[in-house]
Design a protein around this motif. Structure first.
Motif, PDB file in Angstrom:
ATOM      1  N   GLN A 377      63.640  51.073  67.206  1.00  0.00           N
ATOM      2  CA  GLN A 377      64.563  52.430  67.149  1.00  0.00           C
ATOM      3  C   GLN A 377      65.004  52.400  65.635  1.00  0.00           C
ATOM      4  O   GLN A 377      65.364  53.760  65.432  1.00  0.00           O
ATOM      5  CB  GLN A 377      65.957  52.230  68.173  1.00  0.00           C
ATOM      6  CG  GLN A 377      65.374  52.171  69.557  1.00  0.00           C
ATOM      7  CD  GLN A 377      66.511  52.028  70.473  1.00  0.00           C
ATOM      8  OE1 GLN A 377      67.491  51.341  70.295  1.00  0.00           O
ATOM      9  NE2 GLN A 377      66.286  52.410  71.867  1.00  0.00           N
ATOM     10  N   THR A 378      65.531  51.393  65.143  1.00  0.00           N
ATOM     11  CA  THR A 378      65.948  51.423  63.757  1.00  0.00           C
ATOM     12  C   THR A 378      65.006  52.019  62.770  1.00  0.00           C
ATOM     13  O   THR A 378      65.333  52.985  62.000  1.00  0.00           O
ATOM     14  CB  THR A 378      66.404  50.119  63.138  1.00  0.00           C
ATOM     15  OG1 THR A 378      67.389  49.522  64.156  1.00  0.00           O
ATOM     16  CG2 THR A 378      66.906  50.142  61.848  1.00  0.00           C
ATOM     17  N   GLU A 379      63.666  51.845  62.941  1.00  0.00           N
ATOM     18  CA  GLU A 379      62.508  52.277  62.235  1.00  0.00           C
ATOM     19  C   GLU A 379      62.417  53.782  62.304  1.00  0.00           C
ATOM     20  O   GLU A 379      62.228  54.527  61.315  1.00  0.00           O
ATOM     21  CB  GLU A 379      61.173  51.421  62.308  1.00  0.00           C
ATOM     22  CG  GLU A 379      61.271  50.073  61.948  1.00  0.00           C
ATOM     23  CD  GLU A 379      60.074  49.066  62.061  1.00  0.00           C
ATOM     24  OE1 GLU A 379      59.326  49.854  62.974  1.00  0.00           O
ATOM     25  OE2 GLU A 379      59.908  48.056  61.813  1.00  0.00           O
ATOM     26  N   LEU A 380      62.465  53.939  63.420  1.00  0.00           N
ATOM     27  CA  LEU A 380      62.308  55.403  64.173  1.00  0.00           C
ATOM     28  C   LEU A 380      63.234  56.351  63.423  1.00  0.00           C
ATOM     29  O   LEU A 380      63.027  57.301  62.784  1.00  0.00           O
ATOM     30  CB  LEU A 380      62.214  55.661  65.495  1.00  0.00           C
ATOM     31  CG  LEU A 380      60.776  55.238  66.081  1.00  0.00           C
ATOM     32  CD1 LEU A 380      61.007  55.194  67.516  1.00  0.00           C
ATOM     33  CD2 LEU A 380      59.617  55.875  65.503  1.00  0.00           C
ATOM     34  N   SER A 381      64.410  55.798  63.470  1.00  0.00           N
ATOM     35  CA  SER A 381      65.508  56.571  62.961  1.00  0.00           C
ATOM     36  C   SER A 381      65.279  56.561  61.351  1.00  0.00           C
ATOM     37  O   SER A 381      65.721  57.755  60.947  1.00  0.00           O
ATOM     38  CB  SER A 381      66.943  55.729  63.194  1.00  0.00           C
ATOM     39  OG  SER A 381      67.234  55.711  64.730  1.00  0.00           O
ATOM     40  N   ASP A 382      65.190  55.701  60.750  1.00  0.00           N
ATOM     41  CA  ASP A 382      64.944  55.808  59.266  1.00  0.00           C
ATOM     42  C   ASP A 382      63.949  56.791  58.868  1.00  0.00           C
ATOM     43  O   ASP A 382      64.056  57.649  57.996  1.00  0.00           O
ATOM     44  CB  ASP A 382      64.478  54.573  58.774  1.00  0.00           C
ATOM     45  CG  ASP A 382      65.696  53.309  58.713  1.00  0.00           C
ATOM     46  OD1 ASP A 382      66.806  53.823  58.905  1.00  0.00           O
ATOM     47  OD2 ASP A 382      65.318  52.067  58.744  1.00  0.00           O
ATOM     48  N   TYR A 383      62.692  56.734  59.811  1.00  0.00           N
ATOM     49  CA  TYR A 383      61.773  57.838  59.565  1.00  0.00           C
ATOM     50  C   TYR A 383      62.023  59.216  59.673  1.00  0.00           C
ATOM     51  O   TYR A 383      61.648  60.154  58.975  1.00  0.00           O
ATOM     52  CB  TYR A 383      60.305  57.258  60.436  1.00  0.00           C
ATOM     53  CG  TYR A 383      59.205  58.170  60.081  1.00  0.00           C
ATOM     54  CD1 TYR A 383      58.376  58.205  59.136  1.00  0.00           C
ATOM     55  CD2 TYR A 383      59.000  59.263  61.302  1.00  0.00           C
ATOM     56  CE1 TYR A 383      57.340  58.902  59.208  1.00  0.00           C
ATOM     57  CE2 TYR A 383      57.959  60.175  61.099  1.00  0.00           C
ATOM     58  CZ  TYR A 383      57.013  59.875  59.884  1.00  0.00           C
ATOM     59  OH  TYR A 383      56.106  60.893  59.860  1.00  0.00           O
ATOM     60  N   ILE A 384      62.830  59.329  60.851  1.00  0.00           N
ATOM     61  CA  ILE A 384      63.267  60.888  61.048  1.00  0.00           C
ATOM     62  C   ILE A 384      64.219  61.241  59.988  1.00  0.00           C
ATOM     63  O   ILE A 384      64.288  62.547  59.448  1.00  0.00           O
ATOM     64  CB  ILE A 384      64.199  60.920  62.356  1.00  0.00           C
ATOM     65  CG1 ILE A 384      62.863  60.582  63.414  1.00  0.00           C
ATOM     66  CG2 ILE A 384      65.090  62.219  62.389  1.00  0.00           C
ATOM     67  CD1 ILE A 384      63.966  60.414  64.704  1.00  0.00           C
ATOM     68  N   ILE A 385      65.045  60.287  59.608  1.00  0.00           N
ATOM     69  CA  ILE A 385      65.937  60.865  58.161  1.00  0.00           C
ATOM     70  C   ILE A 385      65.210  61.009  56.936  1.00  0.00           C
ATOM     71  O   ILE A 385      65.415  62.044  56.372  1.00  0.00           O
ATOM     72  CB  ILE A 385      67.031  59.599  57.915  1.00  0.00           C
ATOM     73  CG1 ILE A 385      67.955  59.674  59.076  1.00  0.00           C
ATOM     74  CG2 ILE A 385      67.703  59.995  56.512  1.00  0.00           C
ATOM     75  CD1 ILE A 385      68.858  58.377  59.370  1.00  0.00           C
ATOM     76  N   TRP A 388      63.468  64.315  57.262  1.00  0.00           N
ATOM     77  CA  TRP A 388      64.662  65.428  57.259  1.00  0.00           C
ATOM     78  C   TRP A 388      64.688  65.733  55.812  1.00  0.00           C
ATOM     79  O   TRP A 388      65.058  66.765  55.374  1.00  0.00           O
ATOM     80  CB  TRP A 388      65.773  65.071  58.072  1.00  0.00           C
ATOM     81  CG  TRP A 388      66.733  66.273  57.959  1.00  0.00           C
ATOM     82  CD1 TRP A 388      67.013  67.234  58.859  1.00  0.00           C
ATOM     83  CD2 TRP A 388      68.002  66.091  57.178  1.00  0.00           C
ATOM     84  NE1 TRP A 388      67.876  68.047  58.443  1.00  0.00           N
ATOM     85  CE2 TRP A 388      68.767  67.217  57.246  1.00  0.00           C
ATOM     86  CE3 TRP A 388      68.493  65.172  56.133  1.00  0.00           C
ATOM     87  CZ2 TRP A 388      69.970  67.506  56.652  1.00  0.00           C
ATOM     88  CZ3 TRP A 388      69.446  65.177  55.730  1.00  0.00           C
ATOM     89  CH2 TRP A 388      70.317  66.578  55.840  1.00  0.00           C
TER      90      TRP A 388
END
Length: 407
Positions: A377-385, A388
């Motif tokens: 979840q942390t890796e996905l959040s970093d990728y989304i940011i 963006w």
């Protein structure tokens, strides 16, 4: 359980209840030998018997405490107190039964040999102490019930002596008050008696003068007889005046005396109640020791101690049997099924004591899964940011004027 070489006996309902009383596993015992079944049924029987005796002892103790006090020889049953004692006895018996069941179930089997080692004994000391307290608690009410007739006789005699002492002390307290009233009454009575005696003497002189019995006087009516008659009348008037004057005082003193007598009677009745108050649990236990003597009461208490502690020592003396091995096997299977691994004597603590390493594989697996999920979840959040940010940069490059404002 049927096998080619052995068929486990089918237990009855009573035996299964006794197994439950011993805190043993009925599922395993049904598949074990008859020897194991009997051992744990006997163990449960001791626990159940202890609970039953505790119910009797507790109920009798409560009845002795709360029954109406009076003569020790009055054996009439007070049914409200008996009903309350019955309820308490059942509750108390269940409490002791549950405590004993816990003590027996929590007592280990030691090293699996008949010998009781010092380490086994010291490890069981807390349970032994609890058993001693329970045994003594049960034995005392049973003692006073065993020697009830002898205790009643001694207690009745003690009540009579105590009542006599109380009565003597109470009367002494009232003697001074009675003496004051009697003194005042005697003063009035002495004066009245004195007047009556004077009247009698005057009447005798008057009669003797009329009959010529008075020396130096002439018999018959005359001046002397008239004087004597007037004296009699005068004294009688004095007596009437005396009675009239002192009537109120006499009535007051007699009323106070009667009131004091009533108070004394009430106090004496209270003394009877106080003497009857000796009929209590503590006094009966004390008299039981006097009547039976030290050694008899000691051995009665020792008997209950033996009954209470037998299951504890019995379990420490048990040799490992099929039931124990099957129980260990089931325990290991359950731990394996739940993913629990124990590495015995794996490390030493700061005191040098060997400790076991307990590994909970299922719990560890859950923790690892949670950690991996959080990491993803942390890796996905970093990728989304990051994506963006790239998109926003592209918008700025294409429309820079829209993002610049003139001052």
């Amino acid at each position: 359980m049927n096998r080619d070489y052995y068929e486990s006996p089918k237990p009855g309902k009573i035996m299964q209840m006794l197994w439950k009383a011993a805190g043993s596993d009925a599922y395993i015992l049904k598949r074990s030998t008859y020897n194991d079944q009997v051992k744990y049924a006997c163990l449960g029987g001791i626990v159940a018997a202890t609970g039953f005796m505790a119910a009797l002892a507790g109920g009798y103790a409560v009845y002795t405490i709360f029954e109406p006090k009076g003569s020790a020889l009055d054996n009439a049953v007070h049914f409200p107190t008996a009903l309350m004692s019955l309820v308490f006895g059942i509750i108390w018996g269940l409490i002791i039964f549950n405590i004993d069941r816990f003590i027996v179930a929590a007592t280990g089997k030691g090293d699996g040999t008949e010998a009781i080692t010092w380490q086994e004994f010291t490890g069981s000391i807390p349970r032994i102490i609890m058993g001693l307290v329970i045994a003594i608690t049960i034995s005392k009410p049973m003692e006073i019930r065993m020697f009830k007739s002898e205790i009643d006789a001694e207690l009745h005699q003690a009540q009579l002596e105590k009542r006599k002492q109380y009565e003597e002390a109470t009367k002494v307290n009232y003697d001074d008050r009675f003496a004051i009233i009697e003194k005042d009454l005697n003063k009035i009575e002495e004066k009245r008696v004195d007047l009556i005696e004077r009247i009698k003497k005057a009447e005798k002189d008057y009669s003797d003068q009329l009959n010529g019995k008075l020396p130096g006087t002439v018999p018959g009516k005359g001046r002397l007889s008239e004087a004597l008659e007037k004296q009699v009348d005068k004294l009688e008037l004095e007596l009437d005046d005396f009675d009239a004057v002192n009537k109120a005082e006499m009535n007051r003193l007699l009323s106070e005396k009667l009131k004091l007598q009533n108070e004394l009677a009430i106090e004496l009745d209270k003394n009877e109640q106080v003497a009857g108050g000796l009929d209590g649990l503590l006094e009966r236990i004390h008299l039981a020791h006097e009547v039976a003597g030290f050694w008899i009461t000691f051995f009665i208490t020792l008997l209950f101690v033996v009954i209470e502690l037998t299951p504890i020592f019995f379990k420490m003396m048990l040799i490992k049997s099929p039931y124990d091995y099957m129980s260990d096997n089931v325990s290991e299977l359950l731990k394996a099924d739940e993913g629990i691994q124990i590495k015995y004597d794996y490390y030493k603590d700061k005191q040098g004591q060997e400790r076991n390493l307990i590994i909970n594989h299922k719990a560890n697996k859950k923790v690892e899964e949670k950690m991996m999920l959080i990491k993803a979840q942390t890796e996905l959040s970093d990728y989304i940011i990051e994506k963006w940010k790239e998109k926003e940069k592209e918008k700025i490059n294409n429309n820079l004027d829209d993002y610049i404002s003139e001052a």
